[in-house]
Design a protein around this motif. Structure first.
Motif, PDB file in Angstrom:
ATOM      1  N   ASP A  90       0.825  -1.218   0.000  1.00 24.92           N
ATOM      2  CA  ASP A  90       0.000   0.000   0.000  1.00 24.92           C
ATOM      3  C   ASP A  90       0.854   1.261   0.000  1.00 24.92           C
ATOM      4  N   TRP A  91       2.031   1.216   0.621  1.00 27.37           N
ATOM      5  CA  TRP A  91       2.877   2.413   0.654  1.00 27.37           C
ATOM      6  C   TRP A  91       3.259   2.830  -0.764  1.00 27.37           C
ATOM      7  N   GLY A  92       3.683   1.863  -1.574  1.00 23.56           N
ATOM      8  CA  GLY A  92       4.035   2.169  -2.958  1.00 23.56           C
ATOM      9  C   GLY A  92       2.824   2.538  -3.788  1.00 23.56           C
ATOM     10  N   ASN A  93       1.708   1.862  -3.560  1.00 22.39           N
ATOM     11  CA  ASN A  93       0.490   2.149  -4.323  1.00 22.39           C
ATOM     12  C   ASN A  93      -0.049   3.541  -3.997  1.00 22.39           C
ATOM     13  N   TYR A  94       0.105   3.958  -2.756  1.00 26.67           N
ATOM     14  CA  TYR A  94      -0.307   5.311  -2.361  1.00 26.67           C
ATOM     15  C   TYR A  94       0.492   6.350  -3.154  1.00 26.67           C
ATOM     16  N   LEU A  95       1.777   6.106  -3.296  1.00 27.81           N
ATOM     17  CA  LEU A  95       2.634   7.051  -4.010  1.00 27.81           C
ATOM     18  C   LEU A  95       2.245   7.150  -5.476  1.00 27.81           C
ATOM     19  N   VAL A  96       1.779   6.040  -6.046  1.00 28.57           N
ATOM     20  CA  VAL A  96       1.291   6.067  -7.425  1.00 28.57           C
ATOM     21  C   VAL A  96      -0.022   6.854  -7.491  1.00 28.57           C
ATOM     22  N   GLY A  97      -0.946   6.549  -6.591  1.00 27.58           N
ATOM     23  CA  GLY A  97      -2.238   7.234  -6.567  1.00 27.58           C
ATOM     24  C   GLY A  97      -2.115   8.719  -6.322  1.00 27.58           C
ATOM     25  N   LYS A  98      -1.071   9.091  -5.608  1.00 27.85           N
ATOM     26  CA  LYS A  98      -0.833  10.503  -5.280  1.00 27.85           C
ATOM     27  C   LYS A  98      -0.635  11.351  -6.533  1.00 27.85           C
TER      28      LYS A  98
ATOM     29  N   PHE B 170       2.104  -4.417 -19.148  1.00 30.11           N
ATOM     30  CA  PHE B 170       3.168  -4.779 -20.092  1.00 30.11           C
ATOM     31  C   PHE B 170       4.470  -5.171 -19.406  1.00 30.11           C
ATOM     32  N   SER B 171       4.561  -4.941 -18.090  1.00 31.21           N
ATOM     33  CA  SER B 171       5.840  -5.210 -17.435  1.00 31.21           C
ATOM     34  C   SER B 171       5.773  -6.154 -16.236  1.00 31.21           C
ATOM     35  N   TRP B 172       4.538  -6.394 -15.664  1.00 33.32           N
ATOM     36  CA  TRP B 172       4.515  -7.176 -14.427  1.00 33.32           C
ATOM     37  C   TRP B 172       3.312  -8.099 -14.281  1.00 33.32           C
ATOM     38  N   GLU B 173       2.079  -7.641 -14.590  1.00 27.16           N
ATOM     39  CA  GLU B 173       0.892  -8.450 -14.327  1.00 27.16           C
ATOM     40  C   GLU B 173      -0.249  -8.066 -15.257  1.00 27.16           C
ATOM     41  N   GLY B 174      -1.215  -8.986 -15.390  1.00 22.38           N
ATOM     42  CA  GLY B 174      -2.375  -8.720 -16.221  1.00 22.38           C
ATOM     43  C   GLY B 174      -3.599  -8.285 -15.436  1.00 22.38           C
ATOM     44  N   ARG B 175      -3.457  -8.083 -14.126  1.00 24.16           N
ATOM     45  CA  ARG B 175      -4.600  -7.731 -13.269  1.00 24.16           C
ATOM     46  C   ARG B 175      -4.929  -6.238 -13.405  1.00 24.16           C
ATOM     47  N   PHE B 176      -5.349  -5.858 -14.584  1.00 27.94           N
ATOM     48  CA  PHE B 176      -5.512  -4.445 -14.914  1.00 27.94           C
ATOM     49  C   PHE B 176      -6.573  -3.762 -14.047  1.00 27.94           C
ATOM     50  N   ILE B 177      -7.734  -4.392 -13.903  1.00 31.20           N
ATOM     51  CA  ILE B 177      -8.854  -3.752 -13.186  1.00 31.20           C
ATOM     52  C   ILE B 177      -8.529  -3.552 -11.709  1.00 31.20           C
ATOM     53  N   SER B 178      -8.051  -4.609 -11.060  1.00 30.78           N
ATOM     54  CA  SER B 178      -7.725  -4.468  -9.635  1.00 30.78           C
ATOM     55  C   SER B 178      -6.593  -3.460  -9.431  1.00 30.78           C
ATOM     56  N   ARG B 179      -5.652  -3.407 -10.381  1.00 35.39           N
ATOM     57  CA  ARG B 179      -4.537  -2.469 -10.248  1.00 35.39           C
ATOM     58  C   ARG B 179      -5.025  -1.022 -10.318  1.00 35.39           C
ATOM     59  N   VAL B 180      -5.967  -0.727 -11.202  1.00 36.70           N
ATOM     60  CA  VAL B 180      -6.518   0.634 -11.287  1.00 36.70           C
ATOM     61  C   VAL B 180      -7.190   1.012  -9.968  1.00 36.70           C
ATOM     62  N   PHE B 181      -8.032   0.105  -9.443  1.00 36.61           N
ATOM     63  CA  PHE B 181      -8.713   0.382  -8.177  1.00 36.61           C
ATOM     64  C   PHE B 181      -7.714   0.537  -7.029  1.00 36.61           C
ATOM     65  N   ILE B 182      -6.679  -0.285  -7.011  1.00 36.20           N
ATOM     66  CA  ILE B 182      -5.666  -0.205  -5.950  1.00 36.20           C
ATOM     67  C   ILE B 182      -4.991   1.157  -5.967  1.00 36.20           C
ATOM     68  N   ASN B 183      -4.563   1.595  -7.138  1.00 41.87           N
ATOM     69  CA  ASN B 183      -3.855   2.878  -7.240  1.00 41.87           C
ATOM     70  C   ASN B 183      -4.728   4.049  -6.796  1.00 41.87           C
TER      71      ASN B 183
ATOM     72  N   GLY C 182      -2.309  11.203  -9.240  1.00 44.97           N
ATOM     73  CA  GLY C 182      -3.563  11.492  -9.931  1.00 44.97           C
ATOM     74  C   GLY C 182      -4.148  10.291 -10.637  1.00 44.97           C
ATOM     75  N   ILE C 183      -5.432  10.408 -10.986  1.00 43.44           N
ATOM     76  CA  ILE C 183      -6.158   9.297 -11.610  1.00 43.44           C
ATOM     77  C   ILE C 183      -5.561   8.929 -12.966  1.00 43.44           C
ATOM     78  N   TYR C 184      -5.215   9.946 -13.759  1.00 44.39           N
ATOM     79  CA  TYR C 184      -4.656   9.679 -15.091  1.00 44.39           C
ATOM     80  C   TYR C 184      -3.391   8.828 -14.994  1.00 44.39           C
ATOM     81  N   HIS C 185      -2.498   9.200 -14.095  1.00 40.97           N
ATOM     82  CA  HIS C 185      -1.259   8.437 -13.940  1.00 40.97           C
ATOM     83  C   HIS C 185      -1.534   7.072 -13.315  1.00 40.97           C
ATOM     84  N   SER C 186      -2.546   6.993 -12.435  1.00 40.20           N
ATOM     85  CA  SER C 186      -2.896   5.706 -11.822  1.00 40.20           C
ATOM     86  C   SER C 186      -3.306   4.686 -12.888  1.00 40.20           C
ATOM     87  N   ILE C 187      -4.090   5.158 -13.861  1.00 34.59           N
ATOM     88  CA  ILE C 187      -4.493   4.279 -14.961  1.00 34.59           C
ATOM     89  C   ILE C 187      -3.287   3.968 -15.851  1.00 34.59           C
ATOM     90  N   GLY C 188      -2.459   4.988 -16.096  1.00 31.61           N
ATOM     91  CA  GLY C 188      -1.248   4.780 -16.894  1.00 31.61           C
ATOM     92  C   GLY C 188      -0.306   3.784 -16.253  1.00 31.61           C
TER      93      GLY C 188
END
Length: 493
Positions: free
Chosen positions: A34-42, A57-70, A44-50
């Motif tokens: 969560d510490w790293g995910n918070y920094l990503v979410g910080k 393309f670099s780590w996992e296919g869990r696209f939907i959960s990753r967007v919500f996590i960020n 903004g939404i556009y970058h969170s989706i990006g």
């Protein structure tokens, strides 16, 4: 619409559950990933989706959960409310699916499903944002889907768009739930054909959508890269080699670790044996056979408390446990099949089946944890609730006993997370004091291992993200001190 006293009581129960979990989540800090995910979410939404696209393309296919996590990790207050609401919604959907004769009793059982789970499961699936969003958020979505598939309302065209969306997004939360959705769609197509003697084209579309979404996740470049870097020895095993290797994991995360599920399974099995098997001798043998999990429960609880008492029965690698729980699983399958044949009721078998397959498909995976076994625990429980509600001779004392257990769990978790919050405040003050004084070392107190997953920054990745999250200089040493809690529960300053 007239609101009866009984409906008011049910409403008050749901409000109480919502408020309890909301309080718990406000007391609970973010941790681990969560510490790293918070920094990503910080950012903004556009970058969170990006970021989610980049990780595809670099780590996992869990696209939907990753967007919500960020997004939700940064907006944790919103997550507090959403997660509390989803827990209440899950209980409500369980009731809708079961349509219980003893409504209050089954509601109380469903609340215990959340409060009584293994503490490590609770730490990974309920209060840890990354685990919660990945492994739990998809559960109420699937419950809604299953409820509607068993309902005549599924034929209403206004639901087609929603069901299509569910089949597109659900597989991209977590891999084994993607497989479960595909298998469930195959089941609903077969069941519809059995009842109507024709194929339901809409259900076939849902199956196709779920397969496409699942392949989109599994065949992501990130998944391929990750598999090429991790668990290389396991990946070289044959199909059957992987299954044999994972038998102890299956037994542990299906049965041994779920010490609160075993009594429910024992009770539902008792009713199945009593009402489906005619010969007295075979019934008695079954009753004796189903006593074994008592020793597992004692051994598991003792192990959790740090004792070796009955350790043999909590050891998933021991041949005795392997043989017993393989036979136990086979016998449960047979009992549910007999029940389905005799009662013409497919729901218990369906939920038992998807619970079994939830961990069954994990036998091809090298990565197990309490969070991966949550769906098995959840769906097994629903199957058992269906059987128990069908046969139990309900008495008010049962609801009183369940209410007392729930009150005990609520008291326990309230004390625990008040302690977590007080510890967090003390650590936060120590961190800020160290930053202000430009200290070369900052000492903080560790939390018990069974609260939020990876809440103690004990590895290099989490430590770096912990420092970045709190604004600690990367060259500052962080020292973890033993906490001063009493009984590992009560905070003492």
């Amino acid at each position: 619409m007239v609101i009866t006293m009984k409906n008011k009581k049910v409403l008050y129960i749901y409000i109480g559950v919502f408020c309890f979990f909301l309080l718990t989540f406000f007391l609970s800090p973010i941790s681990g990933d969560d510490w790293g995910n918070y920094l990503v979410g910080k950012t903004g939404i556009y970058h969170s989706i990006g970021n989610a696209v980049g990780m595809y393309f670099s780590w996992e296919g869990r696209f939907i959960s990753r967007v919500f996590i960020n997004i939700l990790t940064y907006h944790k207050v919103l997550w507090n409310f959403v997660n509390s609401l989803l827990i209440v919604l899950s209980i409500l959907l369980i009731i809708k699916i079961i349509k219980p004769k003893n409504k209050i009793f089954v509601i109380l059982l469903s609340i215990l499903l959340f409060l009584g789970m293994n503490l490590y499961t609770f730490s990974q699936v309920i209060v840890w944002l990354a685990g919660n969003i990945t492994y739990f958020f998809v559960i109420p979505i699937l419950l809604l889907y299953f409820y509607m598939m068993f309902s005549d309302q599924k034929k209403d065209k206004k639901w087609i768009l929603l069901f299509s969306l569910i089949n597109i997004i659900s597989p991209m939360f977590i891999e084994h739930m993607a497989i479960i959705l595909i298998l469930s769609n195959i089941f609903f197509i077969s069941y519809s054909y059995y009842k109507n003697k024709k194929l339901d084209k809409t259900l076939i579309v849902y199956l196709i959508l779920s397969i496409i979404s699942t392949l989109t996740m599994f065949l992501s470049p990130g998944t391929k890269l990750r598999n090429g870097m991790e668990n290389l020895e396991f990946n070289q095993l044959s199909f059957f080699g992987k299954i044999i290797y994972n038998i102890p994991n299956f037994i542990f995360y299906t049965y041994i670790s779920n010490y609160s599920l075993l009594p429910i399974l024992m009770l539902s099995s008792y009713y199945l044996v009593k009402n489906t098997i005619q010969r007295k001798e075979i019934r008695i043998l079954h009753y004796l056979f189903y006593l074994f999990p008592i020793f597992t429960i004692i051994g598991s609880l003792a192990s959790f408390l740090g004792s070796n008492f009955f350790h043999l029965f909590s050891d998933s690698n021991h041949l005795l446990n392997i043989i017993y729980y393989i036979l136990f699983t086979i016998d449960l399958i047979i009992l549910f099949l007999i029940y389905t044949y005799q009662k013409k009721d497919i729901k218990p078998l369906f939920f038992f089946g998807i619970g079994l397959f939830s961990n069954g498909v994990m036998m091809l995976s090298p990565t197990w944890g309490y969070r991966t076994g949550f769906s098995t625990y959840f769906f097994y429980s629903i199957a058992s609730f269906l059987i128990i509600d069908q046969y139990i001779s309900y008495k008010k004392i049962y609801s009183y006993l369940l209410s007392f257990l729930i009150a005990c769990f609520i008291l326990f978790f309230t004390i625990l997370y008040i302690s977590v919050h007080l510890q967090y405040k003390e650590n936060y003050n120590l961190i800020k004091e160290g930053i202000t004084n430009h200290s070369k070392t900052i000492s903080i107190y560790e939390y018990p291992a069974f609260v939020n997953c990876n809440i103690n920054p004990s590895n290099e990745y989490h430590l770096n993200k912990f420092k970045e999250y709190y604004g600690i200089d990367k060259d500052t040493e962080v020292i973890l001190l033993k906490n001063k809690w009493k009984y590992k529960l009560i905070y003492q300053k």
